[in-house]
Design a protein around this motif. Structure first.
Motif, PDB file in Angstrom:
ATOM      1  N   LYS A 191       0.821  -1.211   0.000  1.00  0.00           N
ATOM      2  CA  LYS A 191       0.000   0.000   0.000  1.00  0.00           C
ATOM      3  C   LYS A 191       0.852   1.257   0.000  1.00  0.00           C
ATOM      4  O   LYS A 191       0.476   2.276  -0.584  1.00  0.00           O
ATOM      5  CB  LYS A 191      -0.935  -0.001   1.209  1.00  0.00           C
ATOM      6  CG  LYS A 191      -2.054  -1.033   1.112  1.00  0.00           C
ATOM      7  CD  LYS A 191      -3.021  -0.901   2.276  1.00  0.00           C
ATOM      8  CE  LYS A 191      -4.160  -1.905   2.149  1.00  0.00           C
ATOM      9  NZ  LYS A 191      -5.118  -1.795   3.290  1.00  0.00           N
ATOM     10  N   ASP A 192       2.017   1.188   0.635  1.00  0.00           N
ATOM     11  CA  ASP A 192       2.891   2.365   0.654  1.00  0.00           C
ATOM     12  C   ASP A 192       3.411   2.678  -0.738  1.00  0.00           C
ATOM     13  O   ASP A 192       3.577   3.856  -1.093  1.00  0.00           O
ATOM     14  CB  ASP A 192       4.071   2.141   1.614  1.00  0.00           C
ATOM     15  CG  ASP A 192       3.639   2.206   3.072  1.00  0.00           C
ATOM     16  OD1 ASP A 192       2.592   2.820   3.343  1.00  0.00           O
ATOM     17  OD2 ASP A 192       4.346   1.644   3.928  1.00  0.00           O
ATOM     18  N   ASP A 193       3.683   1.630  -1.530  1.00  0.00           N
ATOM     19  CA  ASP A 193       4.134   1.861  -2.907  1.00  0.00           C
ATOM     20  C   ASP A 193       3.073   2.619  -3.703  1.00  0.00           C
ATOM     21  O   ASP A 193       3.380   3.572  -4.431  1.00  0.00           O
ATOM     22  CB  ASP A 193       4.431   0.523  -3.602  1.00  0.00           C
ATOM     23  CG  ASP A 193       5.755  -0.077  -3.139  1.00  0.00           C
ATOM     24  OD1 ASP A 193       6.508   0.644  -2.466  1.00  0.00           O
ATOM     25  OD2 ASP A 193       6.014  -1.246  -3.464  1.00  0.00           O
ATOM     26  N   MET A 194       1.830   2.182  -3.564  1.00  0.00           N
ATOM     27  CA  MET A 194       0.739   2.849  -4.278  1.00  0.00           C
ATOM     28  C   MET A 194       0.587   4.291  -3.795  1.00  0.00           C
ATOM     29  O   MET A 194       0.452   5.229  -4.590  1.00  0.00           O
ATOM     30  CB  MET A 194      -0.578   2.095  -4.061  1.00  0.00           C
ATOM     31  CG  MET A 194      -1.774   2.743  -4.771  1.00  0.00           C
ATOM     32  SD  MET A 194      -3.335   1.932  -4.368  1.00  0.00           S
ATOM     33  CE  MET A 194      -3.502   2.398  -2.645  1.00  0.00           C
ATOM     34  N   LYS A 195       0.641   4.475  -2.508  1.00  0.00           N
ATOM     35  CA  LYS A 195       0.488   5.803  -1.928  1.00  0.00           C
ATOM     36  C   LYS A 195       1.596   6.733  -2.406  1.00  0.00           C
ATOM     37  O   LYS A 195       1.345   7.881  -2.783  1.00  0.00           O
ATOM     38  CB  LYS A 195       0.502   5.690  -0.403  1.00  0.00           C
ATOM     39  CG  LYS A 195       0.309   7.006   0.324  1.00  0.00           C
ATOM     40  CD  LYS A 195       0.316   6.776   1.830  1.00  0.00           C
ATOM     41  CE  LYS A 195       0.180   8.102   2.575  1.00  0.00           C
ATOM     42  NZ  LYS A 195       0.204   7.901   4.056  1.00  0.00           N
ATOM     43  N   ASN A 196       2.834   6.244  -2.417  1.00  0.00           N
ATOM     44  CA  ASN A 196       3.969   7.070  -2.842  1.00  0.00           C
ATOM     45  C   ASN A 196       3.903   7.393  -4.333  1.00  0.00           C
ATOM     46  O   ASN A 196       4.222   8.512  -4.752  1.00  0.00           O
ATOM     47  CB  ASN A 196       5.281   6.354  -2.527  1.00  0.00           C
ATOM     48  CG  ASN A 196       5.528   6.251  -1.025  1.00  0.00           C
ATOM     49  OD1 ASN A 196       5.009   7.047  -0.250  1.00  0.00           O
ATOM     50  ND2 ASN A 196       6.316   5.256  -0.618  1.00  0.00           N
ATOM     51  N   ARG A 197       3.501   6.394  -5.115  1.00  0.00           N
ATOM     52  CA  ARG A 197       3.409   6.597  -6.562  1.00  0.00           C
ATOM     53  C   ARG A 197       2.364   7.667  -6.889  1.00  0.00           C
ATOM     54  O   ARG A 197       2.601   8.572  -7.695  1.00  0.00           O
ATOM     55  CB  ARG A 197       3.058   5.282  -7.259  1.00  0.00           C
ATOM     56  CG  ARG A 197       3.068   5.386  -8.794  1.00  0.00           C
ATOM     57  CD  ARG A 197       2.815   4.033  -9.451  1.00  0.00           C
ATOM     58  NE  ARG A 197       1.476   3.532  -9.197  1.00  0.00           N
ATOM     59  CZ  ARG A 197       1.192   2.536  -8.379  1.00  0.00           C
ATOM     60  NH1 ARG A 197       2.166   1.909  -7.722  1.00  0.00           N
ATOM     61  NH2 ARG A 197      -0.052   2.134  -8.196  1.00  0.00           N
ATOM     62  N   VAL A 198       1.201   7.562  -6.244  1.00  0.00           N
ATOM     63  CA  VAL A 198       0.144   8.544  -6.479  1.00  0.00           C
ATOM     64  C   VAL A 198       0.583   9.929  -6.025  1.00  0.00           C
ATOM     65  O   VAL A 198       0.358  10.936  -6.704  1.00  0.00           O
ATOM     66  CB  VAL A 198      -1.159   8.123  -5.758  1.00  0.00           C
ATOM     67  CG1 VAL A 198      -2.187   9.252  -5.803  1.00  0.00           C
ATOM     68  CG2 VAL A 198      -1.724   6.866  -6.384  1.00  0.00           C
ATOM     69  N   PHE A 199       1.255   9.989  -4.889  1.00  0.00           N
ATOM     70  CA  PHE A 199       1.718  11.278  -4.371  1.00  0.00           C
ATOM     71  C   PHE A 199       2.616  11.976  -5.383  1.00  0.00           C
ATOM     72  O   PHE A 199       2.424  13.164  -5.695  1.00  0.00           O
ATOM     73  CB  PHE A 199       2.480  11.059  -3.059  1.00  0.00           C
ATOM     74  CG  PHE A 199       3.167  12.287  -2.546  1.00  0.00           C
ATOM     75  CD1 PHE A 199       2.481  13.240  -1.818  1.00  0.00           C
ATOM     76  CD2 PHE A 199       4.522  12.500  -2.801  1.00  0.00           C
ATOM     77  CE1 PHE A 199       3.126  14.392  -1.361  1.00  0.00           C
ATOM     78  CE2 PHE A 199       5.167  13.638  -2.351  1.00  0.00           C
ATOM     79  CZ  PHE A 199       4.467  14.588  -1.621  1.00  0.00           C
ATOM     80  N   LEU A 200       3.587  11.277  -5.942  1.00  0.00           N
ATOM     81  CA  LEU A 200       4.559  11.894  -6.841  1.00  0.00           C
ATOM     82  C   LEU A 200       3.958  12.240  -8.202  1.00  0.00           C
ATOM     83  O   LEU A 200       4.291  13.262  -8.793  1.00  0.00           O
ATOM     84  CB  LEU A 200       5.764  10.972  -7.025  1.00  0.00           C
ATOM     85  CG  LEU A 200       6.636  10.778  -5.779  1.00  0.00           C
ATOM     86  CD1 LEU A 200       7.736   9.759  -6.054  1.00  0.00           C
ATOM     87  CD2 LEU A 200       7.256  12.103  -5.339  1.00  0.00           C
TER      88      LEU A 200
END
Length: 724
Positions: free
Chosen positions: A670-679
């Motif tokens: 979930k952190d990967d998805m969250k970070n990807r969306v953030f950037l």
């Protein structure tokens, strides 16, 4: 320069505090051509500003214009939201100009209004003065000698049509040709009796007129019918008494007397023919005590004696008063008509509509060529069967129809809707037209036509255009050089807010690449405050420009400073001089830097070029540096931390690829998805804000994000990097 000075703009809590007591950057000045453009990024409140100018519920507005102060948008014709405008509201007259056209529609409207007034007052006269209550009133028969007038009265007294079925021409013709008739002396009581009697369902006077005197039966006892009738009424009412209420005789038998009187009456009536019997019964039962014609006496006397001369005279008298009734009513209608100027106005109107409509050439060009030629269906100005001017689409009405009923594509519907709002604005009495993002939903061809319409068709109006589209500025300038004043709109806490006037030099640079290049080649040198930051902030623009002019060497060199994973050192001073020159040798002979050097720099609190001379350019360069800095930082950090391959043939070269490698899309983390969306949602990291390849719009990043939002995004990204 004519201008509007705003003192208050409020719409709930959308606008920051400065707008409640607006004293700085609160003026919008118009160019010589009467156009002001308010440029604001998405989210600054342009739509909310339009609502305030429209005086929508819950908004407050105060402004000064032409020496007077106002608290509502009475001067503004607002055009917005063309995509959701379901129908083209209005009538043909709302979309056409020209003194004759205006006069024609005004005459048409006046004549219709005046005719409605005349009908209303005529109905009131006929009802109040002559007791004519409906189209079936018996009194309307009195007008049978004048069929035309009679038909008008029937239409007037028709509760549904109320005169609308009678053409104005017929009304004028009938009443104009009917002279006022002088009425000789008459008895008012007799006239009132006629009016009252004719208002009844079965008028007595009509029965008398229909009497055939050659067949009227003679009976000397006829008056006994009335006597017996009155006696029967009395006996029936006081049947409980045994004393006569007239002579006080005791011991009378009311029942016997009642039977006797009833029998006497029946015996007499049996001797009458049916017609006479009907007349007698009607006279005796219905005649009022007020009988100015002496109908009862004359009729009963004629039957009793057989002398019918008075009956014949009565019939003539009744007809005389019916004629007086009709004449007086017509005289009043004629007098009402004569007091009006409807005939003169109608003659003037008829003369106009029998001529070719004097629509200005510009109107014809706009409707039949500019609009019609840009749609698949033909738009025309015609006269219909009634010679009224109409604008039709494929020979059919389209004003007021739902858009889906129009035989047009969605783009054509939008175009037709917007351009007809222009026509309506052009013809309105409001001096200022507000246009909210007028080209947002159109392709390049339509955009150019709309820009033409704004400049040319609305040229007699002041225009305020709210937009976040630089293309519109270029299109307007292409139609008429330097035709608008330009203001940057800001609405952010702790920043400079309001309508910030852009100087002519920066306006020209913003809309014209040649002017921007001229500035870099000739004008900017004496205004550079920090040469190093100036050169670094122009790295993205220099790469885009070198690509356009096909200088592959400079492009390749600059590319080494556009990616955070690069390490080469580049002389950006040499790149600038080769691209733009070095007037007065302001640019140093050499300035070699690499990515790490850039990441050691900061623009916080720095002035890159003179803010007084070039406020927008300075802001732009600060933003450009910030975009570059953050992009390099993110790329360097991700490549280093996640050991991303950027060198091989299939390696990640672009920021998007690097983000996907660092935070894979197929990852279940979930952190990967969250970070990807953030950037991938950060404006400062998007490629199109840094390369400028294709449109070379160096100012777009700076005017599409506020200083506040830039600083907020910068802080979030730096926090993200520190978290990693």
């Amino acid at each position: 320069m004519e201008k509007i000075i705003f003192k208050k703009i409020e719409n709930e809590d959308i606008f920051v505090a400065e707008y409640k007591n607006f004293i700085r950057n609160n003026e919008i000045g118009f160019s010589k051509e009467g156009i002001s453009v308010i440029y604001g990024p998405n989210g600054t409140g342009k739509t909310s500003l339009v609502k305030v100018l429209s005086s929508e519920k819950g908004t407050k507005l105060k402004y000064r214009y032409r020496g007077k102060e106002f608290t509502e948008g009475s001067h503004f014709f607002v055009i917005n939201d063309q995509n959701n405008r379901n129908i083209i509201q209005g009538e043909t007259k709302d979309f056409l100009l020209g003194d004759d056209i205006k006069k024609e529609f005004e005459l048409q409207e006046y004549i219709e209004s005046e005719y409605n007034r005349l009908c209303t007052e005529s109905i009131s006269i006929l009802k109040s003065n002559y007791s004519i209550s409906s189209k079936s009133s018996k009194s309307i028969d009195c007008f049978s000698e004048l069929v035309g007038i009679q038909n008008i009265i029937k239409d007037l007294m028709n509760s549904r049509s109320k005169g609308s079925k009678t053409s104005i021409e017929t009304y004028i013709s009938e009443l104009e040709n009917h002279p006022k008739i002088t009425i000789s002396d008459y008895d008012q009581d007799k006239l009132e009796y006629i009016i009252s009697d004719l208002s009844q369902k079965n008028p007595l006077t009509r029965e008398i007129e229909m009497i055939d005197t050659s067949k009227l039966a003679n009976n000397p006892h006829i008056k006994e019918v009335e006597e017996n009738t009155e006696a029967i009424k009395i006996l029936s009412r006081f049947d409980y008494k045994d004393q006569c209420i007239v002579c006080d005789t005791n011991g009378i038998n009311y029942e016997d007397l009642l039977n006797k009187k009833s029998k006497n009456k029946e015996e007499i009536i049996k001797t009458l023919d049916e017609k006479t019997k009907k007349i007698v019964e009607k006279i005796i039962s219905n005649i009022s005590e007020k009988d100015p014609f002496r109908i009862k006496d004359i009729m009963l006397g004629a039957i009793e004696t057989g002398d019918l001369r008075n009956v014949l005279l009565l019939k003539k008298t009744i007809q005389k008063y019916k004629d007086i009734f009709a004449t007086k009513a017509i005289n009043e209608l004629v007098q009402l008509y004569k007091s009006s100027d409807i005939k003169i106005k109608n003659e003037e109107y008829q003369k106009m509509i029998n001529q070719k409509p004097d629509i200005t050439e510009e109107d014809f060009l706009y409707i039949e060529q500019i609009i019609s030629n840009n749609m698949s269906k033909k738009l025309q100005i015609i006269r219909d069967d009634k010679k009224n001017i109409k604008i039709v689409l494929e020979d059919k009405d389209f004003l007021g129809l739902n858009r889906e009923e129009l035989p047009l594509s969605s783009g054509e519907q939008n175009f037709l809707s917007l351009t007809f709002e222009f026509l309506k604005a052009k013809n309105s009495d409001k001096p200022i037209v507000i246009l909210d993002d007028p080209i947002s939903s159109f392709d390049s061809i339509y955009k150019n036509k709309i820009a033409y319409a704004i400049v040319k068709i609305l040229q007699n109006k002041k225009r305020i255009i709210l937009t976040h589209n630089v293309d519109l500025l270029r299109l307007l300038d292409g139609q008429f050089k330097k035709c608008f004043s330009l203001f940057l709109f800001n609405n952010t806490e702790n920043e400079e807010n309001g309508f910030i006037a852009l100087k002519s030099d920066e306006r020209d640079m913003l809309i014209n690449l040649a002017e921007l290049l001229k500035t870099f080649r000739e004008k900017i040198y004496e205004h550079i405050q920090d040469v190093e930051l100036f050169l670094i902030s122009l790295i993205p623009f220099m790469r885009g420009y070198s690509t356009i002019i096909n200088d592959k060497v400079i492009k390749e060199n600059i590319t080494q400073l556009m990616h955070g994973y690069k390490s080469e050192t580049v002389d950006i001073a040499e790149c600038y001089v080769n691209l733009f020159g070095n007037k007065n040798n302001v640019i140093p002979n050499k300035y070699e830097i690499n990515v790490d050097d850039i990441l050691k720099k900061t623009v916080d609190g720095k002035e890159i070029v003179n803010k007084e001379k070039y406020p927008l350019l300075n802001r732009t360069l600060v933003h450009s540096f910030t975009y570059l800095y953050l992009r390099l930082l993110i790329e360097k950090k991700l490549v280093s931390k996640y050991n991303i391959d950027t060198e091989s043939k299939n390696g990640a070269k672009q920021l998007g690829q690097i983000i996907s490698k660092a935070f894979p899309e197929n990852s279940k983390n979930k952190d990967d998805m969250k970070n990807r969306v953030f950037l991938t949602t950060k404006k400062t990291l998007l490629n199109e804000f840094n390369h400028f390849e294709g449109n070379m719009s160096i100012f777009q990043p700076a005017i599409d994000i506020t200083n506040y939002m830039l600083e907020k995004e910068k802080t979030e990204i730096l926090d993200f990097v520190n978290m990693l």
